[in-house]
Design a protein around this motif. Sequence first.
Motif, PDB file in Angstrom:
ATOM      1  N   ASP A  34       0.834  -1.211   0.000  1.00 45.83           N
ATOM      2  CA  ASP A  34       0.000   0.000   0.000  1.00 45.83           C
ATOM      3  C   ASP A  34       0.866   1.257   0.000  1.00 45.83           C
ATOM      4  OD1 ASP A  34      -2.379  -1.363  -0.018  1.00 45.83           O
ATOM      5  OD2 ASP A  34      -2.880  -0.970   2.086  1.00 45.83           O
ATOM      6  N   ALA A  35       1.938   1.217   0.768  1.00 44.08           N
ATOM      7  CA  ALA A  35       2.837   2.375   0.828  1.00 44.08           C
ATOM      8  C   ALA A  35       3.482   2.622  -0.531  1.00 44.08           C
ATOM      9  CB  ALA A  35       3.910   2.160   1.895  1.00 44.08           C
ATOM     10  N   TYR A  36       3.901   1.557  -1.214  1.00 43.41           N
ATOM     11  CA  TYR A  36       4.493   1.725  -2.548  1.00 43.41           C
ATOM     12  C   TYR A  36       3.475   2.277  -3.546  1.00 43.41           C
ATOM     13  CZ  TYR A  36       8.711  -0.722  -1.107  1.00 43.41           C
ATOM     14  OH  TYR A  36       9.872  -1.090  -0.482  1.00 43.41           O
ATOM     15  N   VAL A  37       2.258   1.796  -3.462  1.00 46.98           N
ATOM     16  CA  VAL A  37       1.211   2.300  -4.366  1.00 46.98           C
ATOM     17  C   VAL A  37       1.000   3.789  -4.124  1.00 46.98           C
ATOM     18  CG1 VAL A  37      -1.267   2.186  -4.891  1.00 46.98           C
ATOM     19  CG2 VAL A  37       0.048   0.087  -4.671  1.00 46.98           C
ATOM     20  N   ARG A  38       0.914   4.173  -2.869  1.00 45.63           N
ATOM     21  CA  ARG A  38       0.751   5.599  -2.556  1.00 45.63           C
ATOM     22  C   ARG A  38       1.941   6.415  -3.049  1.00 45.63           C
ATOM     23  NH1 ARG A  38      -2.611   7.048   2.752  1.00 45.63           N
ATOM     24  NH2 ARG A  38      -4.475   5.979   2.068  1.00 45.63           N
ATOM     25  N   ALA A  39       3.120   5.858  -2.884  1.00 43.39           N
ATOM     26  CA  ALA A  39       4.327   6.564  -3.327  1.00 43.39           C
ATOM     27  C   ALA A  39       4.307   6.773  -4.837  1.00 43.39           C
ATOM     28  CB  ALA A  39       5.578   5.794  -2.913  1.00 43.39           C
ATOM     29  N   LEU A  40       3.916   5.740  -5.554  1.00 40.96           N
ATOM     30  CA  LEU A  40       3.883   5.869  -7.015  1.00 40.96           C
ATOM     31  C   LEU A  40       2.791   6.828  -7.471  1.00 40.96           C
ATOM     32  CD1 LEU A  40       4.568   2.161  -7.998  1.00 40.96           C
ATOM     33  CD2 LEU A  40       6.121   4.110  -8.266  1.00 40.96           C
ATOM     34  N   GLU A  41       1.681   6.864  -6.741  1.00 42.83           N
ATOM     35  CA  GLU A  41       0.591   7.786  -7.084  1.00 42.83           C
ATOM     36  C   GLU A  41       0.969   9.240  -6.789  1.00 42.83           C
ATOM     37  OE1 GLU A  41      -3.218   4.806  -6.283  1.00 42.83           O
ATOM     38  OE2 GLU A  41      -2.647   6.274  -4.752  1.00 42.83           O
ATOM     39  N   ASN A  42       1.868   9.428  -5.833  1.00 42.25           N
ATOM     40  CA  ASN A  42       2.236  10.781  -5.400  1.00 42.25           C
ATOM     41  C   ASN A  42       3.726  11.050  -5.562  1.00 42.25           C
ATOM     42  OD1 ASN A  42      -0.423  11.515  -4.271  1.00 42.25           O
ATOM     43  ND2 ASN A  42       0.018   9.849  -2.860  1.00 42.25           N
ATOM     44  N   GLU A  43       4.302  10.566  -6.624  1.00 40.58           N
ATOM     45  CA  GLU A  43       5.751  10.683  -6.831  1.00 40.58           C
ATOM     46  C   GLU A  43       6.246  12.125  -6.783  1.00 40.58           C
ATOM     47  OE1 GLU A  43       8.538   7.967  -9.492  1.00 40.58           O
ATOM     48  OE2 GLU A  43       6.502   8.138 -10.266  1.00 40.58           O
ATOM     49  N   PHE A  59       7.819   4.997   6.414  1.00 41.04           N
ATOM     50  CA  PHE A  59       7.504   4.492   7.757  1.00 41.04           C
ATOM     51  C   PHE A  59       6.206   5.103   8.275  1.00 41.04           C
ATOM     52  CE2 PHE A  59      12.166   3.487   8.176  1.00 41.04           C
ATOM     53  CZ  PHE A  59      12.002   2.121   8.290  1.00 41.04           C
ATOM     54  N   THR A  60       6.001   6.370   8.030  1.00 42.50           N
ATOM     55  CA  THR A  60       4.787   7.046   8.482  1.00 42.50           C
ATOM     56  C   THR A  60       3.560   6.481   7.773  1.00 42.50           C
ATOM     57  OG1 THR A  60       6.038   9.054   8.943  1.00 42.50           O
ATOM     58  CG2 THR A  60       3.652   9.294   8.714  1.00 42.50           C
ATOM     59  N   VAL A  61       3.665   6.286   6.463  1.00 41.00           N
ATOM     60  CA  VAL A  61       2.534   5.742   5.702  1.00 41.00           C
ATOM     61  C   VAL A  61       2.216   4.327   6.170  1.00 41.00           C
ATOM     62  CG1 VAL A  61       1.785   4.969   3.412  1.00 41.00           C
ATOM     63  CG2 VAL A  61       2.812   7.219   3.689  1.00 41.00           C
ATOM     64  N   ILE A  62       3.223   3.522   6.395  1.00 39.86           N
ATOM     65  CA  ILE A  62       2.999   2.150   6.863  1.00 39.86           C
ATOM     66  C   ILE A  62       2.285   2.171   8.215  1.00 39.86           C
ATOM     67  CG2 ILE A  62       4.152   0.047   7.677  1.00 39.86           C
ATOM     68  CD1 ILE A  62       6.303   0.645   5.454  1.00 39.86           C
ATOM     69  N   LYS A  63       2.746   3.007   9.108  1.00 37.81           N
ATOM     70  CA  LYS A  63       2.125   3.124  10.440  1.00 37.81           C
ATOM     71  C   LYS A  63       0.667   3.580  10.312  1.00 37.81           C
ATOM     72  CE  LYS A  63       2.613   6.710  12.722  1.00 37.81           C
ATOM     73  NZ  LYS A  63       2.657   7.936  13.360  1.00 37.81           N
ATOM     74  N   ARG A  65      -1.357   3.398   7.680  1.00 37.83           N
ATOM     75  CA  ARG A  65      -2.176   2.371   7.013  1.00 37.83           C
ATOM     76  C   ARG A  65      -2.525   1.265   7.999  1.00 37.83           C
ATOM     77  NH1 ARG A  65      -5.348   3.120   3.911  1.00 37.83           N
ATOM     78  NH2 ARG A  65      -5.265   1.090   2.954  1.00 37.83           N
ATOM     79  N   ASN A  66      -1.595   0.945   8.906  1.00 37.40           N
ATOM     80  CA  ASN A  66      -1.878  -0.060   9.924  1.00 37.40           C
ATOM     81  C   ASN A  66      -2.979   0.428  10.867  1.00 37.40           C
ATOM     82  OD1 ASN A  66      -1.372  -2.580  11.293  1.00 37.40           O
ATOM     83  ND2 ASN A  66      -0.458  -1.357  12.908  1.00 37.40           N
ATOM     84  N   ILE A  67      -2.924   1.676  11.245  1.00 36.11           N
ATOM     85  CA  ILE A  67      -3.974   2.244  12.100  1.00 36.11           C
ATOM     86  C   ILE A  67      -5.322   2.189  11.387  1.00 36.11           C
ATOM     87  CG2 ILE A  67      -4.815   4.388  13.157  1.00 36.11           C
ATOM     88  CD1 ILE A  67      -1.797   5.041  13.711  1.00 36.11           C
TER      89      ILE A  67
END
Length: 151
Positions: A34-43, A59-63, A65-67
């Motif tokens: 999910d973090a990679y997808v977000r990164a690619l969408e918001n490069e 790390f922030t996005v992963i945290k 997304r887990n929440i």
Amino acid sequence: MKVYSVYKKYNKDFIAYAKSITGNKDIAFDLVQDAYVRALENENIFLNMNEYQIKGWFFTVIKNRNIDFIRKENKVVLFDNDVPEEEIKSFEEEVVMKNLLESLPEKNKQILRLKFNMNLNSNEIGKVLGMSPSTVRSRLSASLKLLKKNL
């Protein structure tokens, strides 16, 4: 591409971090993906960031997304497992009945409340509302017909 270089260099760190906060390998992989997808969408947001800022962003996005995942799971589990189906149906029926009752004229609502909530008979309802028992019965009958019709 900065995202790709961060992936090559830090992917194991991201997965290890996700595993440490989830305790589940599969969920950890999903969070990292999910973090990679977000990164690619918001490069474009990475243009002015250095490699370490990008790593921190991951790390922030992963945290986060887990929440989000935990909140979603808690809602589903709470609703599905904690409330028996009979109670859900009962609640739905109660809401429908309240809406139907609210659609009736005020005098009819009063008669129904006195009859079914207070367990009064037509003579007692007539005394309370200042009408004859036959008028009470007539309105009660009409109210019940309206409710049945709208069900």
